[in-house]
Design a protein around this motif. Structure first.
Motif, PDB file in Angstrom:
ATOM      1  N   CYS A 235      -1.386   3.832   8.612  1.00 54.28           N
ATOM      2  CA  CYS A 235      -1.147   3.242   7.377  1.00 54.28           C
ATOM      3  C   CYS A 235      -2.221   1.889   7.875  1.00 54.28           C
ATOM      4  O   CYS A 235      -2.456   1.653   5.882  1.00 54.28           O
TER       5      CYS A 235
ATOM      6  N   THR B 261      -5.000   2.736   5.356  1.00 57.70           N
ATOM      7  CA  THR B 261      -4.649   2.365   4.363  1.00 57.70           C
ATOM      8  C   THR B 261      -4.634   1.524   3.669  1.00 57.70           C
ATOM      9  O   THR B 261      -5.345   1.160   2.231  1.00 57.70           O
TER      10      THR B 261
ATOM     11  N   ARG C  38      -8.107   0.498   3.472  1.00 60.01           N
ATOM     12  CA  ARG C  38      -9.025   0.850   2.576  1.00 60.01           C
ATOM     13  C   ARG C  38      -8.963   0.229   0.794  1.00 60.01           C
ATOM     14  O   ARG C  38      -9.928  -0.073   0.146  1.00 60.01           O
TER      15      ARG C  38
ATOM     16  N   SER D 212       1.178   5.736   2.495  1.00 59.18           N
ATOM     17  CA  SER D 212       0.209   6.078   2.406  1.00 59.18           C
ATOM     18  C   SER D 212      -0.685   7.509   2.366  1.00 59.18           C
ATOM     19  O   SER D 212      -2.241   7.531   1.421  1.00 59.18           O
TER      20      SER D 212
ATOM     21  N   ASN E 183      -3.229   7.510  -0.860  1.00 59.02           N
ATOM     22  CA  ASN E 183      -5.214   8.355   0.365  1.00 59.02           C
ATOM     23  C   ASN E 183      -5.325   9.493  -0.773  1.00 59.02           C
ATOM     24  O   ASN E 183      -6.318   9.366  -1.291  1.00 59.02           O
TER      25      ASN E 183
END
Ligand code: ARG
Length: 561
Positions: free
Chosen positions: A446, A449, A452, A511, A515
């Motif tokens: 998580c 993520t 990101r 998450s 993704n």
């Protein structure tokens, strides 16, 4: 907007009784059927029609509008498809405008919840077994606060009992002031272990005398005791700070040593206290339980006696709406007995007492027991996770700045998430590799993520978000939107079930959906400006919601990792 309520209003306008309609509206797992569904079986009796007919009639009566795109009747279910574009707009702008408070509510306003958690024993090691109570209690504390309740965190210290006589005796015989000062809790624990292994019958007698001295207020005995207590608290407070948990009260068992008489008097007055082999008990046989021991034959009080006094004190002091005890399931019987005795005493609030039980945590190699001397200290588990996190980060991204801070967030996060991810009653086996995996259902996943999403946003350099009027959503985007929209209900559900895992699972779910969106849809290189704007806003809203969810568990989020 609350979609369930909006839909419920439409249904009630068609003449259905206004009883729990909104609560009965469910979110189907598969959006092909619809985004919301009302099962009509419940109304068959009152309306004297089959559920299939009820659903069909309702579907014909409700006209779609700019919120509801489509109404369908299917096998006794009334299915609603939401206008995806308006749901997306509304959800994303709500998350972004509410920021850190997205998901919070005022439902608990004016109500107090007491949470008894962590409740360490003075002079005893803080081992892996204390992890769950500390992090479950810590998360519930944050969750109820977020829902608007006033929360009182109570560390019901185990600071009363004959073991403290033993400790003083051991210290007097073998102890050294400087060594204890330096070694802190570990040195005290060594003394305790040594007493249990080596004490002679004379020392046992002496230990009882020391305990009596603490009780009667003897200056020296109390000074030593207080010193041990402060060394223990210094040590646990460091761990609490790292785990992000806090307490409003440290009133432990000893605090109640002069508050038990009124409980005993009340038990006598109501004819509940019985004599049994010299001891005083409350008979619970009619309720299928062994008796609750109140006073031993030598007149000494018990764990249960102090818990009864504590319950009355908490009710008087905080006038709680609920009083929770986050304690291992091994104490199921103890709490059942306490709650029953309160009920027999005629306390109508006995129904507001809740034992939030949880399972055991063990390490992969089976180590955890304190008695066998094979103790796994919690601080060592935390330290090891932080070190391992550091190594992983170093491997993946050696040029990163502030690696130590990031490793702390990731390492601590992995410990907390590892303890909170499963339904709390399950026994868990703690595995360093599992909790630190970037791919599994972990805190690290998580956090990664989030990093990101941060990185996309940083590259885009946007200051404010433009959410276009009409959005043509791809399924991957819609899944993220729907998940974001459910967060406020997720927080409520976690609170109602006393189950932080509901939030941990939400974080993994969000998450995973993010993704999928991230890999399937172009964000920075989207085909047109509107799409790009919306996707960036979706990144920002996901990041915010994930941060809020993880914060409720006590987990911080690094910007890079
Ligand atoms: N100190 C106790 C133990 O380690 C837990 C106390 C829980 N709280 C309570 N009010 N009984 O087992």
């Amino acid at each position: 907007m609350n979609y369930k309520e909006y839909i419920a209003k439409k249904i009630i306008e068609c003449g259905l009784p206004d009883e729990g309609i909104a609560e009965n509206i469910a979110v189907p797992p598969n959006t092909d059927m619809g985004d919301y569904a009302l099962p009509c079986f419940k109304f068959a009796k009152v309306m004297r029609k089959s559920p299939v007919v009820i659903a069909q009639e309702l579907a014909a009566k409700i006209t779609p509008d700019n919120v509801i795109a489509e109404v369908l009747a299917l096998n006794g279910y009334l299915n609603f498809k939401i206008n995806k574009s308006s749901l997306a707009r509304e959800t994303v702008s709500k998350v972004l405008s509410q920021g850190e408070s997205y998901g919070s509510s005022k439902m608990g306003e004016g109500k107090t919840i007491c949470i008894d958690y962590s409740s360490v024993n003075i002079a005893k090691p803080f081992h892996i077994g204390h992890l769950s109570t500390t992090v479950i209690g810590g998360a519930l504390y944050k969750i109820y606060n977020y829902l608007g309740y006033k929360v009182v965190g109570i560390n019901h210290l185990g600071d009363y009992g004959t073991q403290f006589g033993k400790l003083i005796c051991a210290y007097k015989k073998w102890g050294d002031k400087d060594e204890v000062e330096k070694g802190g809790i570990h040195a005290i624990n060594d003394l305790y272990v040594r007493f249990n292994n080596e004490a002679t019958p004379e020392m046992e007698v002496e230990a009882r005398e020391y305990f009596r001295l603490i009780e009667s207020g003897d200056k020296e005995a109390n000074e030593i005791f207080e010193w041990f207590k402060s060394l223990t608290l210094d040590y646990v407070n460091k761990i609490y700070a790292r785990l992000g948990v806090k307490f409003d009260s440290y009133n432990g068992e000893r605090f109640y040593s002069d508050k038990m008489q009124p409980v005993i008097d009340e038990l006598v007055e109501k004819g509940l206290l019985k004599e049994s082999e010299g001891a005083k008990i409350v008979d619970l046989e009619p309720y299928g339980m062994p008796p609750c021991l109140i006073l031993r034959s030598d007149g000494a009080s018990l764990y249960a006696t102090r818990d009864l006094a504590a319950a009355l004190y908490r009710k008087n002091t905080y006038d709680f709406y609920k009083c929770l005890y986050v304690v291992a399931y091994q104490q199921n019987l103890h709490f059942k007995q306490i709650f029953k005795v309160l009920e027999l005493l005629g306390k109508e609030w006995a129904k507001d007492m809740v034992h939030v039980a949880y399972g055991m945590v063990s390490l992969e190699d089976g180590a955890m027991s304190t008695r066998k001397g094979k103790v796994v200290w919690l601080e060592d588990v935390i330290e090891k996770c932080v070190e391992k996190a550091y190594k992983v980060i170093e491997d993946k991204n050696p040029a990163l700045e502030n690696k130590q801070d990031i490793a702390e967030k990731v390492g601590i996060g992995s410990v907390i998430f590892g303890a909170l991810y499963n339904n709390k009653i399950k026994d868990i086996v703690f595995s360093y590799d599992k909790v630190l995996s970037f791919e599994g259902e972990t805190g690290v996943y998580c956090q990664y993520t989030c990093a990101r999403a941060y990185s996309v946003l940083q590259k885009a350099c946007v200051e404010s978000f433009n959410i276009p009027e009409n959005i043509n959503l791809l399924p991957q985007e819609y899944e993220v939107v729907r998940t974001l929209a459910s967060f406020p209900e997720i927080v409520v559900e976690a609170g109602e079930k006393y189950e932080p895992s509901v939030i941990a699972r939400f974080a993994v779910d969000l998450s995973q959906k993010f993704n999928k969106f991230y890999f399937d849809c172009k964000i920075l290189t989207a085909d047109d400006e509107d799409t790009k704007s919306f996707r960036l806003a979706l990144c920002a809203a996901t990041l915010q919601t994930l941060k809020n969810a993880l914060a409720l568990l006590g987990i911080g989020v690094p910007e890079k990792m």
